[in-house]
Design an enzyme around this catalytic site. Structure first.
Site, PDB file in Angstrom:
ATOM      1  N   ASP A 152       4.754   0.359 -12.622  1.00 23.47           N
ATOM      2  CA  ASP A 152       3.790   1.185 -11.914  1.00 23.47           C
ATOM      3  C   ASP A 152       4.614   2.202 -11.014  1.00 23.47           C
ATOM      4  O   ASP A 152       5.615   2.260 -11.022  1.00 23.47           O
ATOM      5  CB  ASP A 152       2.995   0.170 -11.012  1.00 23.47           C
ATOM      6  CG  ASP A 152       1.767   0.589 -10.336  1.00 23.47           C
ATOM      7  OD1 ASP A 152       1.267   1.792 -10.702  1.00 23.47           O
ATOM      8  OD2 ASP A 152       0.872  -0.204 -10.127  1.00 23.47           O
ATOM      9  N   ASP A 210      -7.406   3.952 -12.122  1.00 21.86           N
ATOM     10  CA  ASP A 210      -7.849   2.679 -12.665  1.00 21.86           C
ATOM     11  C   ASP A 210      -9.297   2.770 -13.258  1.00 21.86           C
ATOM     12  O   ASP A 210     -10.182   3.393 -12.690  1.00 21.86           O
ATOM     13  CB  ASP A 210      -7.779   1.730 -11.794  1.00 21.86           C
ATOM     14  CG  ASP A 210      -6.328   1.202 -11.353  1.00 21.86           C
ATOM     15  OD1 ASP A 210      -5.334   1.911 -11.696  1.00 21.86           O
ATOM     16  OD2 ASP A 210      -6.246   0.253 -10.543  1.00 21.86           O
TER      17      ASP A 210
HETATM   18  C1  GAL Z   1      -2.295   0.059  -9.982  1.00 21.70           C
HETATM   19  C2  GAL Z   1      -2.318   0.027 -11.370  1.00 21.70           C
HETATM   20  C3  GAL Z   1      -3.307  -1.151 -11.700  1.00 21.70           C
HETATM   21  C4  GAL Z   1      -2.681  -2.344 -11.163  1.00 21.70           C
HETATM   22  C5  GAL Z   1      -2.357  -2.101  -9.798  1.00 21.70           C
HETATM   23  C6  GAL Z   1      -1.676  -3.498  -9.193  1.00 21.70           C
HETATM   24  O1  GAL Z   1      -1.382   1.098  -9.565  1.00 21.70           O
HETATM   25  O2  GAL Z   1      -3.129   1.279 -11.846  1.00 21.70           O
HETATM   26  O3  GAL Z   1      -3.519  -1.301 -13.091  1.00 21.70           O
HETATM   27  O4  GAL Z   1      -1.645  -2.462 -11.987  1.00 21.70           O
HETATM   28  O5  GAL Z   1      -1.428  -1.151  -9.607  1.00 21.70           O
HETATM   29  O6  GAL Z   1      -1.736  -3.318  -7.684  1.00 21.70           O
END
Ligand code: GAL
Length: 419
Positions: A152, A210
């Site tokens: 991430d 997301d």
């Molecule tokens: C976001 C990501 C999500 C999940 C989340 C966890 O940045 O897009 O899929 O992994 O972090 O905090």
């Protein structure tokens, strides 16, 4: 000068992906696979039994046999601090037996284990990120028997001037140096347009913020095209995710897959037609197929959608080419038609015809408008209506789809008839 150029070429060959010949979920030995990720349903509230139950359910439902063979622990597996050797460690309450125990557990079931980290000092929830610890963390994951890393970029905001590309590249080298095949999945929400550069060092990359568990209702701050960036915490509906792929589908290629985020099939927010549309587009557009639902509680209708062999075959087609949007035979706001080549066995082409208006409608697709098909006479082609599980009659120079319901996608596979 030539020497420098040669070094750069060799370097990029070294870090280029070897794992992702097909979008994640492949069953054959030379490619890697994806099945399920904890985030969409559980957020950080999951533990060892959640993972054990999910892994055995993947097997007992037939999902593993159909190709869903990765179990990915998203954010929430970690302790808030590193150990005395500077290594990331699991939350001991949630994962009392540790991560290598879980890796063994899923491996014994014929599955693979994925884990999550971040290219910043912290991740989104302020667990330790891997920035500055790439070698240590990659070695830790390899020692535990991890097969996949979702990486991430939340904590990237704390890495000052080091670009995401540089931070992602550092982890790519660290993973390669472990000597273990670890699928490398970037999560940078489409910022800085990764379809132009992520192929240099990762196997897949998220192309947007997301996903939201909704067919067509976006959260605020979501914009529609790939080059318009979402602001705030993106909640991108299925329909908008598909819209964004109009600009990106041409970039899909073996070894570097644009990831449309997890499947929301089975989360109880969509009709059967909507879930089928969701699955049709994720499969045909060659997105990784990552289940986000709680599969221990999934309905038989949703499970049947995820298990549809003909749709999975489109995802895993040998050509690895995604269909393109065809504006000339689409009607903005009500009908969208996409088509692209296939190459497995006799399959020549996949067509998606989506009615995203509010009423049923007929959709007419003239042969001549489908790239790659202009040279075929209809008599030489078999037209398979995948969801209806029947072959359609060909009529002259066009395909006529009658009474397509609101939010339904007709998914057609055209094959050459063997003579
Ligand atoms: C976001 C990501 C999500 C999940 C989340 C966890 O940045 O897009 O899929 O992994 O972090 O905090």
């Amino acid at each position: 000068m030539e020497l420098i150029a040669l070094c750069l070429i060799i370097n990029s060959l070294c870090v280029a992906s070897r794992l992702a010949v097909k979008p994640q979920m492949e069953t054959s030995a030379n490619t890697e696979a994806i099945g399920w990720n904890s985030w969409n349903t559980f957020k950080t509230n999951f533990n060892q039994s959640t993972i054990e139950d999910t892994a055995s359910t993947l097997v007992s439902t037939g999902l593993a046999r159909a190709g869903y063979n990765y179990v990915v622990l998203d954010e929430g597996w970690q302790a808030l601090t590193r150990d005395s050797h500077g290594r990331q460690q699991p939350n001991a309450t949630k994962f009392p037996s540790g991560i290598s125990y879980l890796a063994d557990y899923v491996h014994r079931l014929g599955l693979k284990l994925g884990i999550y980290s971040d290219a910043g000092i912290y991740d989104c929830g302020f667990y330790p990120g891997s920035y500055g610890f790439e070698e240590v963390d990659a070695d830790t994951y390899a020692t535990w028997g991890v097969d996949y890393l979702k990486y991430d970029n939340c904590g990237g905001f704390y890495a000052n001037t080091v670009s995401p590309q540089e931070r992602f590249l550092t982890m790519s080298y660290a993973l390669k140096n472990t000597g273990r095949d670890i699928f490398y999945s970037l999560c940078q929400w489409g910022n800085q347009f990764p379809w132009f550069w992520a192929d240099q060092f990762s196997d897949s990359y998220r192309m947007s913020g997301d996903i939201k568990s909704s067919f067509n209702s976006d959260s605020s701050g979501v914009c529609k095209t790939a080059y318009c960036l979402n602001t705030g915490y993106a909640g991108v509906s299925v329909l908008t995710m598909i819209r964004k792929m109009r600009e990106i589908s041409a970039f899909q290629a073996p070894g570097s897959w644009a990831d449309m985020d997890m499947l929301e099939i089975g989360t109880g927010t969509m009709t059967e037609f909507e879930e089928r549309t969701h699955f049709s587009f994720w499969a045909a557009l060659k997105s990784p197929l990552i289940i986000g639902a709680d599969i221990t509680k999934i309905s038989s209708t949703s499970l049947a959608i995820l298990l549809n062999k003909e749709v999975i075959a489109i995802s895993q087609d040998d050509a690895g080419i995604a269909p393109t949007f065809l504006p000339n035979i689409s009607v903005e706001g009500s009908v969208q038609v996409w088509a692209g080549p296939l190459s497995s066995q006799n399959s020549k082409c996949v067509i998606l015809a989506l009615n995203y208006g509010n009423n049923s409608t007929d959709i007419t697709i003239p042969w001549g408008q489908i790239p790659t098909l202009q040279n075929f006479k209809s008599a030489q082609l078999k037209i398979r209506d995948v969801w209806a599980e029947q072959n359609l009659k060909t009529t002259g120079m066009e395909i006529k789809l009658l009474n397509v319901s609101s939010h339904q996608t007709k998914l057609l596979v055209l094959s050459a008839i063997q003579r």
